[in-house]
Motif scaffolding. Structure first.
Motif, mmCIF file in Angstrom:
data_model
loop_
_atom_site.group_PDB
_atom_site.id
_atom_site.type_symbol
_atom_site.label_atom_id
_atom_site.label_comp_id
_atom_site.label_asym_id
_atom_site.label_seq_id
_atom_site.Cartn_x
_atom_site.Cartn_y
_atom_site.Cartn_z
ATOM 1 N N GLU A 23 51.922 -19.788 60.115
ATOM 2 C CA GLU A 23 53.345 -19.769 60.381
ATOM 3 C C GLU A 23 53.985 -20.015 58.812
ATOM 4 N N MET A 24 53.680 -20.874 57.936
ATOM 5 C CA MET A 24 53.901 -21.117 56.811
ATOM 6 C C MET A 24 53.920 -19.925 55.756
ATOM 7 N N CYS A 25 52.950 -19.342 55.924
ATOM 8 C CA CYS A 25 52.513 -17.993 55.158
ATOM 9 C C CYS A 25 53.620 -17.011 55.564
ATOM 10 N N ASP A 28 56.916 -18.330 53.981
ATOM 11 C CA ASP A 28 57.069 -17.819 52.368
ATOM 12 C C ASP A 28 57.330 -16.451 52.321
ATOM 13 N N SER A 29 56.595 -15.609 53.033
ATOM 14 C CA SER A 29 56.901 -14.169 53.024
ATOM 15 C C SER A 29 58.334 -13.672 53.273
ATOM 16 N N GLU A 30 58.880 -14.139 54.413
ATOM 17 C CA GLU A 30 60.326 -13.676 54.790
ATOM 18 C C GLU A 30 61.348 -14.173 53.649
ATOM 19 N N ARG A 31 61.040 -15.486 53.194
ATOM 20 C CA ARG A 31 61.942 -16.015 52.290
ATOM 21 C C ARG A 31 61.947 -15.205 51.064
ATOM 22 N N SER A 32 60.702 -14.943 50.476
ATOM 23 C CA SER A 32 60.369 -14.379 49.357
ATOM 24 C C SER A 32 61.087 -12.949 49.188
ATOM 25 N N ILE A 33 60.774 -12.218 50.320
ATOM 26 C CA ILE A 33 61.243 -10.732 50.549
ATOM 27 C C ILE A 33 62.969 -10.870 50.512
ATOM 28 N N ALA A 34 63.614 -11.845 51.249
ATOM 29 C CA ALA A 34 64.888 -12.091 51.486
ATOM 30 C C ALA A 34 65.845 -12.424 50.232
ATOM 31 N N ASP A 35 65.062 -13.479 49.353
ATOM 32 C CA ASP A 35 65.867 -14.178 48.767
ATOM 33 C C ASP A 35 65.535 -13.960 46.927
ATOM 34 N N GLU A 36 64.288 -13.266 46.692
ATOM 35 C CA GLU A 36 63.929 -13.117 45.241
ATOM 36 C C GLU A 36 64.012 -11.608 45.100
ATOM 37 N N ALA A 37 64.732 -11.288 43.934
ATOM 38 C CA ALA A 37 65.088 -9.979 43.539
ATOM 39 C C ALA A 37 63.670 -9.560 42.821
ATOM 40 N N PHE A 75 58.787 -21.707 48.282
ATOM 41 C CA PHE A 75 57.325 -21.835 47.691
ATOM 42 C C PHE A 75 56.922 -23.185 47.609
ATOM 43 N N GLN A 76 57.816 -24.018 47.201
ATOM 44 C CA GLN A 76 57.388 -25.546 47.223
ATOM 45 C C GLN A 76 57.271 -26.096 48.522
ATOM 46 N N LYS A 77 57.710 -25.652 49.613
ATOM 47 C CA LYS A 77 57.351 -25.926 51.029
ATOM 48 C C LYS A 77 56.011 -25.366 51.215
ATOM 49 N N PHE A 78 55.707 -24.099 50.836
ATOM 50 C CA PHE A 78 54.341 -23.581 51.207
ATOM 51 C C PHE A 78 53.423 -24.361 50.374
ATOM 52 N N SER A 80 53.337 -27.545 49.655
ATOM 53 C CA SER A 80 53.249 -28.595 50.094
ATOM 54 C C SER A 80 52.303 -28.534 51.441
ATOM 55 N N ALA A 81 52.494 -27.679 52.112
ATOM 56 C CA ALA A 81 51.383 -27.222 53.372
ATOM 57 C C ALA A 81 50.288 -27.099 52.908
ATOM 58 N N VAL A 82 49.986 -26.134 51.964
ATOM 59 C CA VAL A 82 48.518 -26.320 51.544
ATOM 60 C C VAL A 82 47.864 -27.353 51.151
ATOM 61 N N ARG A 83 48.551 -28.256 50.489
ATOM 62 C CA ARG A 83 48.146 -29.668 50.297
ATOM 63 C C ARG A 83 47.953 -30.608 51.555
ATOM 64 N N ASP A 84 49.062 -30.611 52.238
ATOM 65 C CA ASP A 84 49.042 -31.535 53.409
ATOM 66 C C ASP A 84 48.098 -31.202 54.473
ATOM 67 N N LEU A 85 47.776 -29.666 54.597
ATOM 68 C CA LEU A 85 47.047 -29.305 55.757
ATOM 69 C C LEU A 85 45.518 -29.090 55.077
ATOM 70 N N LYS A 86 45.199 -29.545 53.846
ATOM 71 C CA LYS A 86 43.876 -29.530 53.234
ATOM 72 C C LYS A 86 43.292 -28.010 53.315
ATOM 73 N N ILE A 87 44.175 -27.044 53.089
ATOM 74 C CA ILE A 87 43.710 -25.650 53.094
ATOM 75 C C ILE A 87 43.159 -25.087 51.891
ATOM 76 N N GLU A 88 41.968 -24.522 51.973
ATOM 77 C CA GLU A 88 41.091 -24.263 50.979
ATOM 78 C C GLU A 88 41.648 -23.009 50.148
ATOM 79 N N GLN A 89 41.833 -23.185 48.939
ATOM 80 C CA GLN A 89 42.219 -21.828 48.069
ATOM 81 C C GLN A 89 41.116 -21.146 47.678
ATOM 82 N N ARG A 90 40.510 -20.255 48.342
ATOM 83 C CA ARG A 90 39.406 -19.520 47.762
ATOM 84 C C ARG A 90 39.451 -18.715 46.469
#
Length: 100
Positions: A23-25, A28-37, A75-78, A80-90
């Motif tokens: 859900e967080m991904c 981040d995807s939707e906001r990136s496409i909509a908000d970032e030139a 991205f900051q919210k994303f 934080s979710a990586v950190r808080d959910l303890k997601i493994e960055q492979r």
């Protein structure tokens, strides 16, 4: 010569964190496409044979487009979710695509 920057990032979750992270991904995807030139594409992928894996495929106008992405509230919210959910960055891989 125009150059884009492509990023392929792979993350590992647990069955308990998979849906929240996915859900967080998407957010981040939707906001990136909509908000970032500087964001040209941001696709969330889930491998068919790896249930707790999420892959992000991102294309930016260049390093400056990606660096701007890292400063956004979504991205900051994303992050934080990586950190808080303890997601493994492979892995996070950076690719340049050059064209004339």
């Amino acid at each position: 010569m125009a150059e884009t920057l492509t990023i392929i990032a792979e993350f590992g979750t647990t069955p308990e964190t998979y849906d929240k992270f996915l859900e967080m991904c998407y957010y981040d995807s939707e906001r990136s496409i909509a908000d970032e030139a500087g964001c040209l594409e941001f696709t969330v992928l889930t491998p068919q044979d790896e249930g707790n894996t999420v892959v992000l495929y991102e294309v930016y106008t260049g390093r400056t487009g990606f660096d701007a992405h890292l400063q956004t509230p979504h991205f900051q919210k994303f992050s934080s979710a990586v950190r808080d959910l303890k997601i493994e960055q492979r892995s996070v891989r950076f690719f340049n695509k050059r064209s004339s």
